[in-house]
Scaffold this motif. Structure first.
Motif, PDB file in Angstrom:
ATOM      1  N   ASN A  27      47.645  40.612  35.318  1.00  0.00           N
ATOM      2  CA  ASN A  27      46.408  40.947  36.012  1.00  0.00           C
ATOM      3  C   ASN A  27      46.734  41.634  37.261  1.00  0.00           C
ATOM      4  O   ASN A  27      46.706  41.217  38.495  1.00  0.00           O
ATOM      5  CB  ASN A  27      45.487  39.683  36.416  1.00  0.00           C
ATOM      6  CG  ASN A  27      45.330  38.678  35.247  1.00  0.00           C
ATOM      7  OD1 ASN A  27      44.475  39.084  34.367  1.00  0.00           O
ATOM      8  ND2 ASN A  27      45.870  37.376  35.193  1.00  0.00           N
ATOM      9  N   PRO A  28      46.955  43.011  37.142  1.00  0.00           N
ATOM     10  CA  PRO A  28      47.446  43.790  38.196  1.00  0.00           C
ATOM     11  C   PRO A  28      46.440  44.003  39.345  1.00  0.00           C
ATOM     12  O   PRO A  28      45.038  44.032  38.834  1.00  0.00           O
ATOM     13  CB  PRO A  28      47.975  45.132  37.373  1.00  0.00           C
ATOM     14  CG  PRO A  28      46.847  45.244  36.228  1.00  0.00           C
ATOM     15  CD  PRO A  28      46.677  43.788  35.898  1.00  0.00           C
ATOM     16  N   PHE A  29      46.910  44.368  40.333  1.00  0.00           N
ATOM     17  CA  PHE A  29      45.909  44.960  41.574  1.00  0.00           C
ATOM     18  C   PHE A  29      45.976  46.240  41.495  1.00  0.00           C
ATOM     19  O   PHE A  29      47.019  46.930  41.226  1.00  0.00           O
ATOM     20  CB  PHE A  29      46.530  44.431  42.829  1.00  0.00           C
ATOM     21  CG  PHE A  29      46.242  42.828  43.130  1.00  0.00           C
ATOM     22  CD1 PHE A  29      45.044  42.333  43.642  1.00  0.00           C
ATOM     23  CD2 PHE A  29      47.125  41.877  42.952  1.00  0.00           C
ATOM     24  CE1 PHE A  29      44.792  41.014  43.896  1.00  0.00           C
ATOM     25  CE2 PHE A  29      46.925  40.536  43.212  1.00  0.00           C
ATOM     26  CZ  PHE A  29      45.791  40.326  43.632  1.00  0.00           C
ATOM     27  N   GLY A  59      38.643  47.438  43.073  1.00  0.00           N
ATOM     28  CA  GLY A  59      37.205  47.827  43.219  1.00  0.00           C
ATOM     29  C   GLY A  59      36.188  47.306  44.255  1.00  0.00           C
ATOM     30  O   GLY A  59      34.919  47.805  44.250  1.00  0.00           O
ATOM     31  N   GLU A  60      36.771  46.327  45.044  1.00  0.00           N
ATOM     32  CA  GLU A  60      35.923  45.864  46.017  1.00  0.00           C
ATOM     33  C   GLU A  60      36.583  46.293  47.327  1.00  0.00           C
ATOM     34  O   GLU A  60      37.720  46.386  47.627  1.00  0.00           O
ATOM     35  CB  GLU A  60      35.952  44.230  45.794  1.00  0.00           C
ATOM     36  CG  GLU A  60      35.504  43.955  44.563  1.00  0.00           C
ATOM     37  CD  GLU A  60      35.349  42.318  44.369  1.00  0.00           C
ATOM     38  OE1 GLU A  60      35.307  41.693  45.505  1.00  0.00           O
ATOM     39  OE2 GLU A  60      35.587  41.766  43.380  1.00  0.00           O
ATOM     40  N   VAL A  61      35.590  46.390  48.226  1.00  0.00           N
ATOM     41  CA  VAL A  61      36.083  46.884  49.761  1.00  0.00           C
ATOM     42  C   VAL A  61      36.935  45.771  50.297  1.00  0.00           C
ATOM     43  O   VAL A  61      36.562  44.490  50.178  1.00  0.00           O
ATOM     44  CB  VAL A  61      34.732  46.916  50.483  1.00  0.00           C
ATOM     45  CG1 VAL A  61      35.181  47.439  51.978  1.00  0.00           C
ATOM     46  CG2 VAL A  61      33.807  47.984  49.910  1.00  0.00           C
ATOM     47  N   LEU A 118      40.122  43.214  36.575  1.00  0.00           N
ATOM     48  CA  LEU A 118      39.677  42.196  37.095  1.00  0.00           C
ATOM     49  C   LEU A 118      38.730  42.260  38.208  1.00  0.00           C
ATOM     50  O   LEU A 118      39.287  43.252  39.072  1.00  0.00           O
ATOM     51  CB  LEU A 118      40.596  41.168  37.309  1.00  0.00           C
ATOM     52  CG  LEU A 118      41.247  40.370  36.124  1.00  0.00           C
ATOM     53  CD1 LEU A 118      42.293  39.465  36.255  1.00  0.00           C
ATOM     54  CD2 LEU A 118      40.274  39.737  35.214  1.00  0.00           C
ATOM     55  N   SER A 119      37.768  41.463  38.758  1.00  0.00           N
ATOM     56  CA  SER A 119      37.372  41.657  40.341  1.00  0.00           C
ATOM     57  C   SER A 119      38.632  41.198  41.436  1.00  0.00           C
ATOM     58  O   SER A 119      39.405  40.291  41.031  1.00  0.00           O
ATOM     59  CB  SER A 119      36.109  40.821  40.468  1.00  0.00           C
ATOM     60  OG  SER A 119      36.657  39.171  40.323  1.00  0.00           O
ATOM     61  N   LEU A 120      38.236  41.761  42.594  1.00  0.00           N
ATOM     62  CA  LEU A 120      39.181  41.230  43.673  1.00  0.00           C
ATOM     63  C   LEU A 120      39.333  39.589  43.571  1.00  0.00           C
ATOM     64  O   LEU A 120      40.572  38.927  43.871  1.00  0.00           O
ATOM     65  CB  LEU A 120      38.978  41.780  44.716  1.00  0.00           C
ATOM     66  CG  LEU A 120      39.873  41.398  46.050  1.00  0.00           C
ATOM     67  CD1 LEU A 120      41.236  41.808  45.693  1.00  0.00           C
ATOM     68  CD2 LEU A 120      39.369  42.128  47.284  1.00  0.00           C
ATOM     69  N   LYS A 121      38.210  38.935  43.588  1.00  0.00           N
ATOM     70  CA  LYS A 121      38.147  37.550  43.444  1.00  0.00           C
ATOM     71  C   LYS A 121      39.169  36.929  42.448  1.00  0.00           C
ATOM     72  O   LYS A 121      39.682  35.824  42.487  1.00  0.00           O
ATOM     73  CB  LYS A 121      36.860  36.936  43.695  1.00  0.00           C
ATOM     74  CG  LYS A 121      36.682  35.283  43.912  1.00  0.00           C
ATOM     75  CD  LYS A 121      35.261  34.915  43.978  1.00  0.00           C
ATOM     76  CE  LYS A 121      35.159  33.422  44.189  1.00  0.00           C
ATOM     77  NZ  LYS A 121      33.767  32.793  43.991  1.00  0.00           N
ATOM     78  N   ASP A 122      38.773  37.390  41.271  1.00  0.00           N
ATOM     79  CA  ASP A 122      39.442  36.749  40.066  1.00  0.00           C
ATOM     80  C   ASP A 122      41.016  37.064  40.071  1.00  0.00           C
ATOM     81  O   ASP A 122      41.719  36.378  39.776  1.00  0.00           O
ATOM     82  CB  ASP A 122      38.719  37.310  38.796  1.00  0.00           C
ATOM     83  CG  ASP A 122      37.586  36.788  38.599  1.00  0.00           C
ATOM     84  OD1 ASP A 122      37.180  35.732  38.982  1.00  0.00           O
ATOM     85  OD2 ASP A 122      36.893  37.474  38.054  1.00  0.00           O
ATOM     86  N   ALA A 123      41.481  38.313  40.695  1.00  0.00           N
ATOM     87  CA  ALA A 123      42.903  38.637  40.818  1.00  0.00           C
ATOM     88  C   ALA A 123      43.456  37.817  41.771  1.00  0.00           C
ATOM     89  O   ALA A 123      44.743  37.270  41.426  1.00  0.00           O
ATOM     90  CB  ALA A 123      43.015  40.207  41.177  1.00  0.00           C
TER      91      ALA A 123
END
Length: 630
Positions: A57-59, A147-149, A286-291
């Motif tokens: 699950n890369p950032f 994708g999230e600030v 993945l969303s930032l929260k999920d990552a």
């Protein structure tokens, strides 16, 4: 990849567990203009060294249309013979200079990237923008993670920032420096053995095994660059500046018809060859929260709140509690000081030399009028000396200033932890200095009070050292230049001595300067020492004919002095003999204007001054360590 109006290149890299932007200063030791952005937590980098498997699950750190400009002050026109210089560069109005112009790009987990370019091309500004070191209202565009600030609080928890002037504690080894960083950044729930294992893995990954036990100042291994350009067909000579040659090659390619396309394509194939597992990195987003949750589940981040909490609460602001931070800070400072004993040795030597000089100059003072005056002089000089010898705190903290700013900028520890640890570790050295000075002077000068008097004199000296050290430490948090700091300290301490009550008693100080007398740091230990010395009302310092010793009548024969005493006795209607006590210790205190505060209260006030300046030091760090661009 990087896009926009900037000279840059996606540099060659080796696998790590998160996006890292490495400047040329990491790739070669001859360029010191760049900065490093570690875009993930220390623990993620260390943990990857233990595993060759890529994250599932890369950032992805993305930046889009970053634009930043600053106001440039007006240039003064140059006049010749009364006429303004008509040169086009002169202007009477402020202009705007664009430092970043619509820059976009991204960095993925598992990449190492370099930002290269000529001096002034905006490299440092770009890294500052990605590291949240530019005020939000000044920076246009967006920086997102998955994708999230990316909020500032979360960025400080999962990333770190190393500035170009990366000062480190000189007497710590590479391994010790990384271990202290691990103790700051890794959570308390992780055992010390696991932290040490990650440090060892990181040392191996960075190729620093041979330098692990070498002090920081020595050279370590340098990076994955000669190999890259060698395989590209442009080998770099051993003794040449690698970065300059790389930049020259890039400029040559830019002038070619196909530009840097061949270099970009080779970089892609080279990275695939070096890191074959990266071929499958384009997994589902993945969303930032999920990552972050995935990282927590893999043990790379430690949750500070339940899984259903908001994103910024899923990771604690600080990895460790305050007492742990204090313990690590104290341990590091003591270890560094232990390996540089000359710093404390010089200060101890200065205190001992001063004490020996005072002991020999004021050796065995008697209880005559002149002896009483000399005791006043001894105490005034002794108390002021304790403050002047504290000036060494200025360069000591200024050396740590940039380290402190770097470490607290990304929440390695609390500022309060630093202030408390800094205060605690200073106490043992102050105790040693106080004992050395008190033991050297008290009995040699012949001060009063016996053992109890010595104990109070010691605590008075200690309180003065404490207040002086705290005062100078506070100034070091405000003043950023060593010479300016010394100038301010010497000037203010001179004023403190002037209004302490020695040169002019409190009753004689003009009312508009009386406030300075009460804020003088020298006043309270000076008065405490005087009261400790002259507290006994039965102790006499002037008897009979001794009243003439400090007057022009001192040279008059004794017989004539006795006749004058009889004349004075008849005039006053009292019998004054050669043994009659004329001035006691309490009379001297009254003459000096020391009547309103007891010696113990003077001692507590001096100690309170020390705590007051430590609190001011905390606020100075709190307000002065915000280094964001505007």
């Amino acid at each position: 990849m990087l896009m926009g109006h900037a000279d840059g290149i996606s540099g060659p890299g080796s696998s790590s567990n998160h996006p890292i932007t490495y400047p040329e200063s990491v790739l070669d030791d001859e360029d010191e203009e760049e900065q490093i952005l570690y875009a993930a937590s220390f623990e993620e980098l260390a943990s990857y060294a233990c595993s060759s498997m890529p994250p599932s699950n890369p950032f992805v750190l993305s930046f889009n249309n970053l634009t930043y400009s600053v106001k440039v002050g007006p240039k003064m026109p140059f006049s010749v013979c009364g006429k303004a210089d008509p040169s086009p560069g002169s202007s009477e109005t402020a202009s705007t200079k664009v430092l970043l112009n619509d820059i976009s790009g991204e960095a993925r987990e598992g990449e190492i990237m370099a930002v290269l370019g000529a001096s002034g091309s905006g490299k440092s500004t770009l890294i500052d923008a990605l590291a949240d070191r530019i005020a939000k209202e000044s920076l246009k565009g967006s920086v997102t993670l998955n994708g999230e600030v990316l909020e500032s609080r979360l960025l400080k928890v999962i990333s770190a920032y190393v500035m170009q002037d990366d000062l480190l504690f000189p007497m710590l080894t590479v391994e010790e420096t990384l271990m202290f960083s691990a103790e700051f950044r890794l959570p308390r729930s992780l055992s010390r053995s696991k932290k040490k294992a990650r440090v060892q893995a990181l040392i191996d990954q960075l190729g620093l095994r041979n330098a692990a036990n070498t002090v920081i100042g020595d050279e370590g291994h340098r990076g994955s660059l000669p190999e890259f350009f060698g395989q590209f067909g442009h080998p770099i000579p051993e003794n040449e500046n690698r970065i300059e040659l790389a930049l020259d090659l890039i400029r040559e390619l830019e002038e070619a018809p196909d530009g840097t396309k061949t270099l970009v394509e080779f970089n892609k194939s080279w990275q695939t060859m070096k890191n074959p597992m990266n071929r499958t990195r384009n997994v589902s987003k993945l969303s930032l929260k999920d990552a972050i949750s995935a990282s927590i589940s893999r043990g790379k981040l430690v949750s500070g709140a339940p899984n259903n909490s908001i994103l910024t609460s899923s990771v604690p602001t600080f990895a460790n509690p305050l007492w742990t931070e204090m313990m690590v800070l104290s341990k590091r400072s003591l270890l560094n000081a232990k390996r540089m004993p000359e710093l404390f040795g010089i200060r101890l030597g200065a205190v001992l030399v001063t004490g020996i000089i005072l002991a020999t100059v004021f050796y065995h003072l008697d209880n005559s009028p002149r002896g009483a005056q000399e005791r006043l002089s001894f105490f005034a000089f002794a108390m002021s000396t304790t403050y002047y010898t504290c000036a060494e705190s200025i360069p000591a903290f200024l050396q740590e200033r940039y380290i402190f700013m770097r470490e607290t900028a990304y929440n390695a520890y609390r500022r309060s932890s630093y202030v408390l640890a800094h205060s605690l570790i200073s106490i043992p050295s102050l105790i040693v200095l106080s004992i050395a000075f008190a033991a050297t002077t008290f009995w040699a000068v012949g001060l009063d009070g016996g053992f109890s008097g010595f104990c109070f004199f010691f605590f008075t000296i200690l309180s003065a050292f404490w207040a002086g050290s705290s005062f100078v430490t506070f100034l070091s948090g405000v003043v950023s230049h060593v010479m300016l700091g010394f100038t301010v300290v010497v000037a203010i301490l001179a004023y403190f001595l002037l209004f302490s009550g020695f040169f002019i008693s409190r009753d004689r100080i003009p009312s508009y300067w009386l406030w300075f007398h009460y804020i003088s740091l020298v006043k309270y230990p000076y008065e405490a020492a005087l009261q400790n010395e002259f507290h006994d009302p039965a102790k006499c310092f002037v008897r009979g004919v001794q009243m003439f010793d400090t007057t022009p009548l001192a040279a008059v024969p004794l017989a004539l002095k006795l006749k004058m005493l009889k004349s004075i006795s008849s005039t006053l209607g009292m019998n004054i003999t050669s043994n009659t006590c004329m001035v006691t210790g309490t009379d001297i205190l009254r003459q000096q204007g020391i009547t309103d505060i007891s010696k113990w209260n003077c001692l507590w006030i001096t100690i309170a001054w020390g705590f007051f300046f430590r609190i001011l030091f905390y606020f100075a760090l709190l307000l002065g360590s915000n280094n964001k661009r505007r």
